[in-house]
Design an enzyme around this catalytic site. Structure first.
Site, short mmCIF file in Angstrom:
data_model
loop_
_atom_site.label_atom_id
_atom_site.label_comp_id
_atom_site.label_asym_id
_atom_site.label_seq_id
_atom_site.Cartn_x
_atom_site.Cartn_y
_atom_site.Cartn_z
N TRP A 99 105.45 -52.79 40.66
CA TRP A 99 105.20 -52.19 41.72
C TRP A 99 104.93 -53.17 43.07
CZ3 TRP A 99 100.74 -47.98 41.06
CH2 TRP A 99 101.30 -46.98 40.21
N LYS A 158 108.33 -48.77 43.99
CA LYS A 158 108.44 -49.09 42.35
C LYS A 158 110.00 -49.72 42.23
CE LYS A 158 105.55 -45.22 41.26
NZ LYS A 158 105.32 -44.36 42.42
N THR A 183 92.27 -32.17 56.35
CA THR A 183 93.13 -33.39 56.09
C THR A 183 94.41 -33.22 56.99
OG1 THR A 183 94.21 -32.42 54.19
CG2 THR A 183 92.19 -33.78 53.97
N GLU A 229 87.99 -36.47 52.63
CA GLU A 229 87.27 -35.77 51.43
C GLU A 229 85.90 -36.59 51.11
OE1 GLU A 229 90.33 -36.27 51.72
OE2 GLU A 229 91.70 -34.69 50.79
P1 ADP Z 1 94.86 -38.27 56.13
O1 ADP Z 1 95.43 -39.73 56.47
O2 ADP Z 1 95.34 -37.38 55.25
O3 ADP Z 1 94.33 -37.52 57.35
P2 ADP Z 1 92.30 -39.65 55.76
O4 ADP Z 1 92.31 -39.81 57.22
O5 ADP Z 1 90.97 -39.01 55.12
O6 ADP Z 1 93.60 -38.73 55.37
O7 ADP Z 1 92.79 -41.00 55.05
C1 ADP Z 1 92.48 -41.29 53.85
C2 ADP Z 1 93.46 -42.52 53.39
O8 ADP Z 1 93.38 -43.24 54.23
C3 ADP Z 1 92.75 -43.14 52.13
O9 ADP Z 1 93.06 -42.52 51.06
C4 ADP Z 1 93.70 -44.33 52.14
O10 ADP Z 1 94.88 -44.15 51.68
C5 ADP Z 1 93.74 -44.63 53.81
N1 ADP Z 1 92.63 -45.78 54.20
C6 ADP Z 1 91.80 -45.31 54.56
N2 ADP Z 1 91.06 -46.68 54.91
C7 ADP Z 1 92.08 -47.65 54.52
C8 ADP Z 1 91.80 -49.06 54.59
N3 ADP Z 1 90.67 -49.62 54.92
N4 ADP Z 1 92.72 -49.74 53.88
C9 ADP Z 1 93.87 -48.97 53.17
N5 ADP Z 1 94.01 -47.62 53.47
C10 ADP Z 1 93.14 -47.06 53.95
#
Ligand code: ADP
Length: 540
Positions: A443, A438, A186, A331
């Site tokens: 929220w 917040k 990640t 994940e």
């Molecule tokens: P990182 O950004 O830490 O590399 P990921 O690429 O796995 O991790 O991103 C996952 C996160 O991206 C999700 O937990 C969510 O917050 C956000 N995310 C993914 N798809 C969407 C979506 N369609 N709308 C809003 N948020 C999203």
């Protein structure tokens, strides 16, 4: 009594062998780092994946040894997906946009033995190789005559030289389907990166699920363009689902600007594309002035961060392209939900349908989800109550690779997202829990505030963050990048919010910026934006 059906483990090698045998002449087209277009078939890809497997054996790599890549979406990367995992090793796709220190940290943490890289990353590899203590072999993804002389990188050879002398026959080993197949760290916006370690079973189940009509709907009739990088959660599993269905694959290589992506869609008759909103924003910005149209593109999956309604409208209404809004995370392999309508929605008006399409969608069979309050109590599915989103399923992480603590809560994985779920099971992300604002005990969803801003014709990008406030704890402000040649004032933009959201949710201020910092996966990096605006003062 056990069933009497054949017990064949689900292995990634079976996907490429299926594609070679049943869709042998379907094309894989790649824009190369060199700039030219390369094309061949699944049959040839499978042969070369077997050569990769033989070449790894020749390096005396052990079962489950890690082979890392620093590479764009292209045919050689695709061959590594199959050659590495298929032969029982673990493909570790490294995100080249990470900081070099982080890349070295990740390579050491994963104990990578081999690093295969596109030549565009030569300077990066030169900068980090001395720190990557476990890597024994470096492979440049190029022809033998393109191998840079005097690179200073030890044990470096060209990919074509490496696999060239190897036989294209290989007996793929058969082993437990729970064996690790690939890994992905990640982005680690806080703390060190953590690795999801996928298995053959989780990846093939995910590939089946992703291809379903109500999910990504991938078929042999499609020509699919994964713009989402193969270093980002296996390009959302598309290299696997494409082989599973025999879809034509089109790889954009490093050229992800609007013009290059548009031209590739047109020249390769792409029917289906997938990527994060920022990529599509660049493409739409490129298309608009010249009145360009799509001749074959029918659907696009948009996910990775919230897809602004304005973008869904533009694709749908201006270009006749259906947007499938998707949500997931590293994940989760990554797919969790996709937004497609149900039979009962047929009679709804276009506006009502659009309201549903804006949500992140309903879960795919295999994933279950729930929202809970601070005490872990499950919250109702009424489309209004929001809570922490938890998921579970066979392609969702159980623990991180060499992780220190158990990430699950009673068997459920907490996503870090805050969401609502409606009575029909459609989930809508309110925010990432760390980005939600917040204000006075209530929220405010930063996503809602951004979506309104980007609906303004002069706004290219917008990021909403909370700023400390003596009375309300936090108040939202919006950082905005204007479209080239367009103008909007602070007051005009704030007036644009009137009637579109509750008064107390309207940002307190607009900050115009040249660019919004993007993270390694093309998402807005709010941590960095907060740092940049640390001296910012709210208007009195
Ligand atoms: P990182 O950004 O830490 O590399 P990921 O690429 O796995 O991790 O991103 C996952 C996160 O991206 C999700 O937990 C969510 O917050 C956000 N995310 C993914 N798809 C969407 C979506 N369609 N709308 C809003 N948020 C999203």
């Amino acid at each position: 009594m056990l069933g009497l059906m054949q017990n064949q483990p689900m292995l990634i090698s079976s996907l490429i062998e299926f594609a070679a045998r049943h869709h042998g002449d379907a094309e894989i087209v790649s824009r190369r780092v060199e700039g030219d277009i390369h094309r061949y078939t699944y049959r040839e890809a499978a042969q070369r994946a077997r050569q990769v497997a033989n070449a790894l054996d020749a390096l005396n790599l052990e079962f489950s040894d890690r082979v890392a890549t620093l590479a764009w979406n292209g045919y050689r990367h695709f061959e590594l997906y199959y050659g590495v995992s298929g032969s029982g090793r673990v493909l570790h796709t490294i995100n080249p946009r990470l900081h070099p220190e982080q890349i070295a940290w990740i390579a050491n943490h994963a104990q990578d033995q081999v690093l295969c890289f596109d030549l565009s990353f030569l300077p990066l590899v030169q900068a980090v190789h001395a720190k990557c203590t476990s890597i024994r072999h470096y492979i440049a993804l190029c022809d033998a005559d393109k191998l840079p002389a005097d690179s200073g990188i030890p044990n470096l050879q060209s990919y074509e030289n490496w696999i060239g002398g190897q036989p294209s026959r290989y007996d793929w080993p058969v082993f437990d389907e729970n064996t690790a197949s690939s890994m992905c760290y990640t982005s680690g916006t806080t703390g060190n990166p953590k690795a999801a370690l996928y298995s053959h079973r989780s990846s093939t189940l995910h590939a089946y699920a992703a291809a379903l009509p109500d999910v990504m709907s991938i078929s042999a009739r499609d020509a699919i363009l994964p713009v989402v990088p193969m270093f980002h959660v296996n390009a959302w599993g598309m290299p696997y689902s494409a082989a599973l269905t025999g879809a034509k694959l089109v790889f954009p290589g490093p050229a992800m600007d609007g013009k290059s992506v548009y031209e590739l869609i047109e020249s390769e008759k792409v029917t289906y594309a997938a990527g994060v909103p920022t990529v599509w924003q660049m493409m739409l910005t490129h298309m608009k002035p010249g009145g360009l149209r799509f001749s074959t593109l029918r659907r696009t999956v948009i996910g990775g961060s919230a897809c602004p309604p304005a973008m869904i409208h533009a694709f749908n209404n201006d270009y006749g392209v259906e947007v499938l809004h998707a949500w997931g995370m590293t994940e989760m392999s990554p797919l969790g939900t996709l937004c497609t309508l149900k039979n009962k929605h047929d009679s709804l008006s276009d506006d009502e349908k659009m309201k549903i399409r804006l949500k992140q969608g309903r879960v795919i069979y295999g994933v279950d989800m729930k929202i809970v309050d601070g005490g872990g109590e499950e919250l109702p599915w009424d489309g209004k109550t929001y809570g922490d989103l938890l998921v579970k399923g066979p392609w969702i992480i159980r623990e991180y690779f060499q992780g220190e603590s158990d990430p699950l809560v009673n068997g459920w994985f907490p996503t870090g997202d805050v969401a609502t779920i409606d009575a029909d099971g459609y989930m809508q992300i309110t925010d990432r829990s760390k980005d939600v604002i917040k204000s006075g005990g209530e929220w405010i969803s930063s996503i809602d505030i951004e979506n309104i801003a980007v609906a303004h014709p002069a706004v290219l990008m917008a990021a909403c963050i909370g700023v400390a406030h003596p009375k309300w704890d936090e108040r939202p402000i919006i950082a905005v990048v204007k479209k080239p040649g367009m103008d909007v004032s602070r007051d005009e933009l704030l007036a644009f919010y009137e009637g579109k959201t509750a008064k107390w949710q309207i940002p307190d201020d607009v900050v115009f910026v040249d660019a919004i910092p993007l993270g390694a996966t093309g998402k807005m990096l709010k941590t960095r934006l907060r740092e940049l605006l640390k001296d910012y003062q709210l208007p009195a």
